[in-house]
Design a protein around this motif. Structure first.
Motif, mmCIF file in Angstrom:
data_model
loop_
_atom_site.group_PDB
_atom_site.id
_atom_site.type_symbol
_atom_site.label_atom_id
_atom_site.label_comp_id
_atom_site.label_asym_id
_atom_site.label_seq_id
_atom_site.Cartn_x
_atom_site.Cartn_y
_atom_site.Cartn_z
ATOM 1 N N ALA A 12 73.856 -17.898 -19.389
ATOM 2 C CA ALA A 12 74.453 -18.496 -20.580
ATOM 3 C C ALA A 12 75.860 -17.921 -20.699
ATOM 4 C CB ALA A 12 73.631 -18.183 -21.822
ATOM 5 N N ASP B 282 76.125 -18.257 -26.199
ATOM 6 C CA ASP B 282 76.481 -19.659 -26.410
ATOM 7 C C ASP B 282 75.939 -20.551 -25.297
ATOM 8 O OD1 ASP B 282 77.950 -18.793 -28.574
ATOM 9 O OD2 ASP B 282 79.893 -18.903 -27.541
ATOM 10 N N PRO B 283 75.699 -21.826 -25.605
ATOM 11 C CA PRO B 283 75.351 -22.787 -24.549
ATOM 12 C C PRO B 283 76.446 -22.838 -23.501
ATOM 13 C CG PRO B 283 74.913 -23.716 -26.708
ATOM 14 C CD PRO B 283 75.668 -22.437 -26.942
ATOM 15 N N LEU B 284 76.078 -23.197 -22.296
ATOM 16 C CA LEU B 284 77.052 -23.258 -21.208
ATOM 17 C C LEU B 284 78.042 -24.394 -21.438
ATOM 18 C CD1 LEU B 284 74.379 -22.559 -18.571
ATOM 19 C CD2 LEU B 284 76.442 -21.170 -18.817
ATOM 20 N N GLN C 27 73.713 -27.871 -16.751
ATOM 21 C CA GLN C 27 72.321 -27.457 -16.574
ATOM 22 C C GLN C 27 72.244 -26.250 -15.642
ATOM 23 O OE1 GLN C 27 70.814 -31.487 -15.299
ATOM 24 N NE2 GLN C 27 69.286 -31.061 -16.877
ATOM 25 N N ALA D 107 68.221 -17.643 -27.988
ATOM 26 C CA ALA D 107 69.342 -18.426 -27.467
ATOM 27 C C ALA D 107 69.186 -18.697 -25.974
ATOM 28 C CB ALA D 107 70.658 -17.697 -27.732
ATOM 29 N N GLU E 117 66.478 -21.334 -25.481
ATOM 30 C CA GLU E 117 66.894 -22.699 -25.824
ATOM 31 C C GLU E 117 67.819 -23.275 -24.758
ATOM 32 O OE1 GLU E 117 68.585 -22.156 -29.691
ATOM 33 O OE2 GLU E 117 66.644 -22.303 -30.732
ATOM 34 N N ILE E 118 68.694 -22.441 -24.215
ATOM 35 C CA ILE E 118 69.597 -22.908 -23.160
ATOM 36 C C ILE E 118 68.805 -23.221 -21.889
ATOM 37 C CG2 ILE E 118 71.501 -22.208 -21.643
ATOM 38 C CD1 ILE E 118 72.453 -20.502 -24.151
ATOM 39 N N ASN F 195 67.098 -26.635 -21.257
ATOM 40 C CA ASN F 195 67.899 -27.740 -20.722
ATOM 41 C C ASN F 195 68.262 -27.538 -19.253
ATOM 42 O OD1 ASN F 195 68.087 -29.154 -23.222
ATOM 43 N ND2 ASN F 195 69.571 -27.638 -23.924
#
Length: 432
Positions: free
Chosen positions: A165, A305-307, A316, A378, A381-382, A385
């Motif tokens: 991430a 944070d999301p990528l 992804q 976090a 959740e990442i 996906n």
């Protein structure tokens, strides 16, 4: 986990995931060797009602990081079943190939811990046995069971799920951002203000860059490594990342490399990237949960944070699932299955492994407890996906050329990045 080749010649994620954790004499719990025979029948079904036995000793190959977490569950198994579990600390840089070599001779372990992407090679060599998890399978994250499935058979009991991430130093960048350009711009702002030295950090191997860490950026250009079959499994017969998206990604690496923006720096290894981030010299660090404990110890306030997307599609990351495999050559199959399926699946075991390694648990109940930590939540959740790391044997033919080409692009050695990328894929397909 740090510095493992993981069977693909890359020193990468295990900076991630399953690294070689120097094997000290103090941590060496037992000498190498297979378990003594219990004359148990070979079966893939666990028997929770198995009678106590003192005639068997199971051998489990493990790395130094996870050995302490397994001592208690091994002691419980010995107390309840009368079967000792000998923990043998191994260097994970070579353990997969050692297992493939030693298992057929009877010198290998009864149980092995490792990542799911070893499966293709292990199954191909006939050294791991299928597992019958029964109702227990529903107690684990579906993605973890899928990752441990090869050709329709489950071969491993999962215990953790991991992925990268974007770790952000909140003192240097206050808000999560969606695109790679926005992230770099925010990082450069911190550099310009004299608060940081680097706009963005990701560790690169000096010989093969790091396709694992950068894969999420590659997928955002729509360039997956393999095609997928109708059931979602990978088709290892042909690499397809030489499409238009792959060419754009190659150009992206060159544009942001040593002779371009220098966002990707070929002189910054995984250890250096971590060191610089811990020193507060960058707002961003592309890494996994294995590095967050040290960030916390350093007292850095951070967010996960999301990528960010570099192309026009979702980013992804690869998902890595770690778990336990039973040797197909074990003389103690019944006892090994009992230990793996009915003991290593317990919350106590999965909780202990989480506390040691910090990777989100695969067991749903353990993850629910662990996810009260916002960092664990976090990453989970990442990872939801993400896509499983390919476990097909053909993957072994991919890593070296893939990584070498990425490094050449980052170093600015290729005048035509797109052509170099297509040549790389053609070379890989010939090997496959």
């Amino acid at each position: 986990m740090k510095n493992t080749t993981d069977g693909r010649g890359l020193v990468s994620r295990r900076s991630f995931a399953l690294g070689a954790f120097g094997t000290s004499a103090a941590l060496m719990l037992a000498a190498c060797g297979g378990g003594t025979s219990s004359n148990a029948p070979s079966t893939g079904a666990a028997s929770s009602g198995a009678a106590k036995s003192t005639s068997a000793t199971l051998t489990l190959w493990v790395d130094a990081e996870r050995a302490p977490a397994l001592k208690q569950i091994a002691a419980k198994f010995k107390d309840e079943k009368g079967i000792a579990v000998k923990l043998v600390v191994k260097d994970f840089a070579a353990v997969r190939d050692d297992f493939i070599t030693q298992a057929p001779t009877g010198k290998g372990p009864d149980v092995l811990v490792g990542p799911h992407d070893w499966l293709g090679k292990l199954v191909q060599n006939g050294v791991v046995a299928p597992l019958q998890l029964g109702d227990k399978a529903s107690q684990f994250a579906e993605s973890s069971i899928q990752a441990m499935t090869y050709d329709g058979q489950v071969y491993g009991l999962p215990y953790s799920i991991e992925n990268v991430a974007l770790v952000r130093n909140t003192a240097l960048s206050s808000e999560p951002l969606k695109t790679f350009d926005e992230v770099v711009a925010a990082g450069k702002k911190a550099v310009t203000a004299g608060k940081a030295k680097y706009s963005f950090l990701v560790g690169l191997d000096p010989k093969q860059a790091d396709p694992y860490h950068t894969y999420a950026l590659q997928t955002s250009f729509g360039a997956p490594v393999f095609a997928q079959k109708a059931d979602g499994s990978y088709d290892g017969s042909k690499v397809i990342m030489d499409n238009a998206g792959g060419v754009k990604f190659a150009e992206f690496l060159a544009r942001n490399g040593d002779k371009g923006t220098k966002v990707f720096n070929s002189n910054i290894t995984g250890d250096i990237a971590k060191e610089k981030f811990l020193a507060g010299q960058s707002a961003y660090f592309l890494t996994g949960p294995w590095n967050t404990p040290d960030i916390q110890k350093k007292g850095i306030k951070f967010a996960v944070d999301p990528l960010p997307t570099a192309g026009d599609q979702p980013a992804q990351p690869f998902i890595g699932v770690n778990g336990f495999f039973i040797s197909a050559k074990s003389k103690n199959t019944l006892a090994a299955t009992e230990f793996v399926v009915n003991y290593l699946s317990q919350e106590a075991a999965q909780d202990a492994l989480f506390k040691t390694g910090g990777r989100p648990p695969a067991l749903t109940s353990s993850f629910e407890k662990a996810s009260t930590d916002p960092v664990v939540k976090a990453f989970g959740e990442i990872g939801a996906n993400g896509v499983p790391m390919p476990a097909v044997p053909a993957m072994d033919a991919v890593w070296a050329d893939w990584g070498g080409t990425e490094l050449d692009l980052i170093k600015g050695k290729e005048a035509n990045p797109g052509a170099a990328w297509k040549k790389m894929v053609a070379t890989i397909n010939k090997k496959i």
